[in-house]
Design a protein around this motif. Structure first.
Motif, PDB file in Angstrom:
ATOM      1  N   TYR A 164       0.995  -1.043  -0.140  1.00  0.00           N
ATOM      2  CA  TYR A 164      -0.403   0.304   0.409  1.00  0.00           C
ATOM      3  C   TYR A 164       0.693   0.909   0.305  1.00  0.00           C
ATOM      4  O   TYR A 164       1.633   0.760   0.999  1.00  0.00           O
ATOM      5  N   CYS A 165       0.633   1.998  -1.031  1.00  0.00           N
ATOM      6  CA  CYS A 165       1.591   2.591  -1.219  1.00  0.00           C
ATOM      7  C   CYS A 165       1.068   4.716  -1.464  1.00  0.00           C
ATOM      8  O   CYS A 165      -0.559   5.130  -1.634  1.00  0.00           O
ATOM      9  N   PHE A 166       1.520   5.796  -0.235  1.00  0.00           N
ATOM     10  CA  PHE A 166       0.894   6.632   0.081  1.00  0.00           C
ATOM     11  C   PHE A 166       1.535   7.549  -0.777  1.00  0.00           C
ATOM     12  O   PHE A 166       2.730   7.794  -0.788  1.00  0.00           O
ATOM     13  N   GLU A 167       0.714   8.604  -1.556  1.00  0.00           N
ATOM     14  CA  GLU A 167       1.482   8.842  -2.781  1.00  0.00           C
ATOM     15  C   GLU A 167       1.720  10.577  -2.699  1.00  0.00           C
ATOM     16  O   GLU A 167       0.892  11.303  -2.333  1.00  0.00           O
ATOM     17  N   ASP A 210       6.840   5.395   8.064  1.00  0.00           N
ATOM     18  CA  ASP A 210       7.634   5.056   9.694  1.00  0.00           C
ATOM     19  C   ASP A 210       6.985   5.355  10.953  1.00  0.00           C
ATOM     20  O   ASP A 210       6.941   4.221  11.647  1.00  0.00           O
ATOM     21  N   ALA A 211       5.843   6.441  10.456  1.00  0.00           N
ATOM     22  CA  ALA A 211       4.772   5.813  11.686  1.00  0.00           C
ATOM     23  C   ALA A 211       4.323   4.839  11.934  1.00  0.00           C
ATOM     24  O   ALA A 211       3.781   4.498  12.671  1.00  0.00           O
ATOM     25  N   VAL A 212       3.356   4.199  10.353  1.00  0.00           N
ATOM     26  CA  VAL A 212       2.892   3.529  10.596  1.00  0.00           C
ATOM     27  C   VAL A 212       3.270   1.776  11.115  1.00  0.00           C
ATOM     28  O   VAL A 212       3.039   0.911  11.758  1.00  0.00           O
ATOM     29  N   GLY A 213       4.648   1.418  10.097  1.00  0.00           N
ATOM     30  CA  GLY A 213       5.821   0.986  10.626  1.00  0.00           C
ATOM     31  C   GLY A 213       5.594  -0.301  10.358  1.00  0.00           C
ATOM     32  O   GLY A 213       5.891  -1.302  11.166  1.00  0.00           O
ATOM     33  N   ASN A 214       4.911  -0.679   8.590  1.00  0.00           N
ATOM     34  CA  ASN A 214       4.442  -1.782   8.597  1.00  0.00           C
ATOM     35  C   ASN A 214       4.914  -1.726   7.300  1.00  0.00           C
ATOM     36  O   ASN A 214       5.313  -0.817   5.979  1.00  0.00           O
ATOM     37  N   PRO A 215       6.016  -2.844   6.800  1.00  0.00           N
ATOM     38  CA  PRO A 215       6.716  -2.606   5.321  1.00  0.00           C
ATOM     39  C   PRO A 215       5.739  -3.285   3.977  1.00  0.00           C
ATOM     40  O   PRO A 215       6.458  -2.457   2.879  1.00  0.00           O
ATOM     41  N   HIS A 216       4.580  -3.170   4.819  1.00  0.00           N
ATOM     42  CA  HIS A 216       3.514  -3.643   3.415  1.00  0.00           C
ATOM     43  C   HIS A 216       3.281  -1.801   3.377  1.00  0.00           C
ATOM     44  O   HIS A 216       1.946  -1.942   2.469  1.00  0.00           O
ATOM     45  N   PHE A 217       3.575  -1.278   3.666  1.00  0.00           N
ATOM     46  CA  PHE A 217       3.476   0.813   3.544  1.00  0.00           C
ATOM     47  C   PHE A 217       4.225   1.172   3.367  1.00  0.00           C
ATOM     48  O   PHE A 217       5.186   1.700   4.681  1.00  0.00           O
ATOM     49  N   ARG A 218       4.108   1.817   2.270  1.00  0.00           N
ATOM     50  CA  ARG A 218       5.158   2.263   1.658  1.00  0.00           C
ATOM     51  C   ARG A 218       5.388   3.365   1.119  1.00  0.00           C
ATOM     52  O   ARG A 218       3.691   4.753   0.431  1.00  0.00           O
ATOM     53  N   THR A 219       5.377   3.759  -0.055  1.00  0.00           N
ATOM     54  CA  THR A 219       5.139   5.342  -0.449  1.00  0.00           C
ATOM     55  C   THR A 219       5.806   5.248  -1.875  1.00  0.00           C
ATOM     56  O   THR A 219       6.134   3.681  -2.336  1.00  0.00           O
TER      57      THR A 219
END
Length: 273
Positions: A148-151, A172-181
């Protein structure tokens, strides 16, 4: 390097024709905007999801992921002060994670600028709300095998997360490798202090970049403006980027089909050269 076409570019065509057209042009996949599948795409049945996936696979195409996630249903927001609105938005996004996985996609791009506005809000409180909301989404993405990438988007589109550095702080605040940009070359060219190729060389090696979308800063397709894409593609290759590159123009002149054809020819030519 796989190249995918964002399907809203040719959304006037039935989905089967979108797939056949993209294959004929030489695209490896379609990146689907959920609103092109219906008014309530998060509620598609298992049979309907299977049909969409089968249509793509029968055409020799892969659905690589989803983007432009919160167009429909109306009234969604990840930054709203109204807890009920945020809960509804969370429910939709969790369902879209499942939809992405069911369609065979591996990446989701969270753009949706109108649904993340922080005008008139305390920015840090809005940031905390988004972190809280994205935690369960990241966990669902991990379970589904989706990134999941936040754009980051240009400042004329949104007031929340405009640079890769902003988005990395969120990740970094979410802290899960499946959440990136991710990097959208048009937004980056408009907003970032350094050239897009330099941005790629700085951030891709960190593992924070889960996706790339390409278009010119003028919102047309790659090759239709002043931005040079040879250095961008070279930077992606040099840094070992092995994910999908998606073509996402917003200006369709003379029409979406022509833009899609020009873009893939331009990009393939650069890659071959």
């Amino acid at each position: 390097m796989r190249i995918s076409l964002c399907n809203e570019v040719i959304r006037e065509k039935p989905f089967a024709e979108q797939c056949a057209f993209a294959v004929a042009l030489g695209y490896d996949g379609l990146e689907v905007a959920p609103f092109t599948l219906g008014e309530a795409p998060h509620r598609l049945s298992a049979a309907e999801r299977g049909e969409v996936r089968n249509i793509a696979e029968d055409a020799g195409l892969r659905i690589t992921g989803l983007h432009w996630l919160l167009v429909t249903p109306e009234g969604l927001s990840i930054t709203s002060e109204d807890g009920a609105v945020r809960r509804k938005t969370l429910d939709v996004l969790l369902a879209l994670v499942d939809l992405c996985a069911d369609l065979g996609g591996s990446v989701m791009v969270h753009g949706s600028p109108k649904q993340r506005d922080v005008t008139g809000l305390d920015p840090e409180e809005a940031f905390r709300r988004v972190v809280d909301l994205m935690g369960p989404i990241a966990e669902a993405a991990e379970s589904a095998g989706v990134t999941y990438c936040f754009e980051p988007l240009a400042r004329n589109e949104t007031t929340f997360v405009n640079t890769v550095e902003d988005a990395v702080r969120l990740a970094d605040a979410v802290g899960n490798p499946h959440f990136r940009t991710m990097i959208d070359t048009s937004a980056a060219a408009q907003t970032e202090a350094e050239p897009v190729a330099g941005l790629i060389r700085r951030w891709v090696p960190t593992g924070k970049i889960g996706h790339v979308q390409v278009n010119d800063r003028n919102r047309r397709g790659p090759g239709e403006g002043s931005d040079e894409f040879a250095p961008i593609l070279r930077a992606l290759r040099d840094t070992g980027y092995d994910r999908v590159v998606a073509v996402e123009p917003f200006v369709y002149a003379p029409d979406g089909a022509a833009v899609a054809a020009r873009a893939i020819g331009y990009l393939r030519g650069l890659l071959e050269a």
